[in-house]
Enzyme design. Sequence first.
Site, mmCIF file in Angstrom:
data_model
loop_
_atom_site.group_PDB
_atom_site.id
_atom_site.type_symbol
_atom_site.label_atom_id
_atom_site.label_comp_id
_atom_site.label_asym_id
_atom_site.label_seq_id
_atom_site.Cartn_x
_atom_site.Cartn_y
_atom_site.Cartn_z
ATOM 1 N N LYS A 1 -76.402 -91.337 -3.787
ATOM 2 C CA LYS A 1 -76.340 -92.735 -3.376
ATOM 3 C C LYS A 1 -76.434 -92.818 -1.860
ATOM 4 C CE LYS A 1 -73.016 -93.188 -1.252
ATOM 5 N NZ LYS A 1 -72.498 -92.485 -0.033
ATOM 6 N N TYR B 1 -69.759 -98.543 -2.374
ATOM 7 C CA TYR B 1 -68.727 -98.300 -3.391
ATOM 8 C C TYR B 1 -68.075 -99.610 -3.820
ATOM 9 C CZ TYR B 1 -68.996 -93.234 -2.839
ATOM 10 O OH TYR B 1 -69.433 -91.939 -2.848
HETATM 11 P P1 NAD Z 1 -75.088 -83.683 5.570
HETATM 12 O O1 NAD Z 1 -75.607 -84.060 6.895
HETATM 13 O O2 NAD Z 1 -73.837 -82.880 5.513
HETATM 14 O O3 NAD Z 1 -76.191 -82.908 4.740
HETATM 15 C C1 NAD Z 1 -77.534 -83.325 4.701
HETATM 16 C C2 NAD Z 1 -78.417 -82.142 4.420
HETATM 17 O O4 NAD Z 1 -79.778 -82.575 4.448
HETATM 18 C C3 NAD Z 1 -78.266 -81.029 5.482
HETATM 19 O O5 NAD Z 1 -78.182 -79.780 4.836
HETATM 20 C C4 NAD Z 1 -79.540 -81.140 6.284
HETATM 21 O O6 NAD Z 1 -79.957 -79.904 6.823
HETATM 22 C C5 NAD Z 1 -80.526 -81.639 5.243
HETATM 23 N N1 NAD Z 1 -81.702 -82.284 5.818
HETATM 24 C C6 NAD Z 1 -82.956 -82.127 5.348
HETATM 25 N N2 NAD Z 1 -83.830 -82.779 6.103
HETATM 26 C C7 NAD Z 1 -83.120 -83.368 7.088
HETATM 27 C C8 NAD Z 1 -83.489 -84.196 8.197
HETATM 28 N N3 NAD Z 1 -84.755 -84.526 8.432
HETATM 29 N N4 NAD Z 1 -82.510 -84.631 8.988
HETATM 30 C C9 NAD Z 1 -81.211 -84.313 8.751
HETATM 31 N N5 NAD Z 1 -80.812 -83.544 7.722
HETATM 32 C C10 NAD Z 1 -81.772 -83.069 6.894
HETATM 33 O O7 NAD Z 1 -74.908 -85.032 4.756
HETATM 34 P P2 NAD Z 1 -74.072 -85.246 3.431
HETATM 35 O O8 NAD Z 1 -72.744 -85.794 3.757
HETATM 36 O O9 NAD Z 1 -74.127 -84.016 2.599
HETATM 37 O O10 NAD Z 1 -74.892 -86.442 2.726
HETATM 38 C C11 NAD Z 1 -76.090 -86.200 2.033
HETATM 39 C C12 NAD Z 1 -76.292 -87.297 0.974
HETATM 40 O O11 NAD Z 1 -75.221 -87.256 0.064
HETATM 41 C C13 NAD Z 1 -76.310 -88.725 1.528
HETATM 42 O O12 NAD Z 1 -77.250 -89.484 0.838
HETATM 43 C C14 NAD Z 1 -74.925 -89.255 1.256
HETATM 44 O O13 NAD Z 1 -74.859 -90.658 1.081
HETATM 45 C C15 NAD Z 1 -74.610 -88.539 -0.033
HETATM 46 N N6 NAD Z 1 -73.160 -88.343 -0.224
HETATM 47 C C16 NAD Z 1 -72.629 -88.737 -1.396
HETATM 48 C C17 NAD Z 1 -71.280 -88.578 -1.609
HETATM 49 C C18 NAD Z 1 -70.664 -88.959 -2.928
HETATM 50 O O14 NAD Z 1 -69.445 -88.934 -3.035
HETATM 51 N N7 NAD Z 1 -71.460 -89.295 -3.940
HETATM 52 C C19 NAD Z 1 -70.483 -88.031 -0.610
HETATM 53 C C20 NAD Z 1 -71.068 -87.633 0.582
HETATM 54 C C21 NAD Z 1 -72.423 -87.792 0.773
#
Ligand code: NAD
Length: 373
Positions: A140, A225
């Site tokens: 999401k 949420y």
């Molecule tokens: P994060 O920054 O920790 O991880 C993102 C990942 O994407 C990294 O490994 C990064 O290297 C990679 N990536 C690939 N291409 C990229 C680019 N061009 N720029 C930046 N990063 C790039 O983020 P996150 O917290 O893991 O969030 C990722 C997704 O998960 C988001 O869509 C967020 O909304 C979702 N999320 C959902 C929940 C949930 O509870 N459902 C919780 C946290 C995050």
Amino acid sequence: MKTRRSFLQKASISALALSLPTIPMISYSKTQSDPLFNQDEKPLRVAIMGLGSYGTRVAQAMKDCKRAKLVGLVSGTPSKIESWKKEHNIEDKNCYNYENFDQIKDNPDIDAVYVITPNGLHKEHSIRAAKAGKHVICEKPMATTVADAAEMISVCDQMGVKLLIGYRMHFEANTLEVVRKRRAGEFGEIKFFQGLSGFIIGDPTQWRLDPVLSGGGAMMDIGIYSINGARYMIGSEPLWVTAQEVKTDPVKFKEGIDETIIFQMGFPNEVVASCLSTYSMNYLDKFYLNGTKGFAEMQPSTGYGPIEGRTHESPLDNPHVTHQTTQMDQMAAMILDGKEAEIPVDGREGLKDMRIIEAIFEAAKTGEKVALV
Ligand code: NAD
């Protein structure tokens, strides 16, 4: 870096320490008596795309899954692939980077790709996975615009693959108990919902504060949420929205990044939801549902848990299971066996939230009540 995740985790740990002597935990052992587990059946074989903080959480949670198994990786960082390969026992042939990822179409050992990259990349990554013939689980918000979300659904339909959105709360036991009670009429006629979703965001350079990669600020990330929660708690779809935006730091929260939005959603029968989405206040993770015969309140309501709360009659005390473990097992059953989720998690469910988010942005900008038709 202090992330929402670490905040939520710390918040729930301290809440635990303060208020709960013991939390019942389900022992999540793989037994044949469990209907989700059949020794003869193959698990859903999943590749995670985006090995960041949430991807790490999902991968850890999948270690306890009965029906879903992490078998593949997609990352632009070779060192991450190396360490993940060792930790999760992943074969070389199932590891991809963003350039060679499309070759996954020739890999019969991967059934689904879980897209866990920044929001602005969900559309491209999901469509590439679908065109490679893989089922798609996408985090999401499913996209950053309604048009992109609709395109993702259309491509997945054309390719004959499932598109599921990572709405982990839709499988959480206390949440499901409230929804079942509401469906059974135990709260009477629903009148009002309140949703409060927020945390103080840290590092100003992170992708969550980049409009292209995030598609918006707090609303896309955490406010969603309250939107989604209002829909499943009330049990109908909003007809209109109004919204007011507050911005205290226009440098950190630049154009296209909302800091705080207070919004209202009008549902059929004059039911109203009143919600807050913010990147500038901590301790905001609360749902309250009011009906003519009773109420439900949950706090925390959407964090990683344990989810706590009560109804007018009794506490919500279902045992806590790691949300992502349940989610992935249930999604495996949906993809492999055609099981239906009690609260939908498909692309069309994600699209409904995207439509509401766009309407809220418009209402905040114009000051007008925006109809959702
Ligand atoms: P994060 O920054 O920790 O991880 C993102 C990942 O994407 C990294 O490994 C990064 O290297 C990679 N990536 C690939 N291409 C990229 C680019 N061009 N720029 C930046 N990063 C790039 O983020 P996150 O917290 O893991 O969030 C990722 C997704 O998960 C988001 O869509 C967020 O909304 C979702 N999320 C959902 C929940 C949930 O509870 N459902 C919780 C946290 C995050």
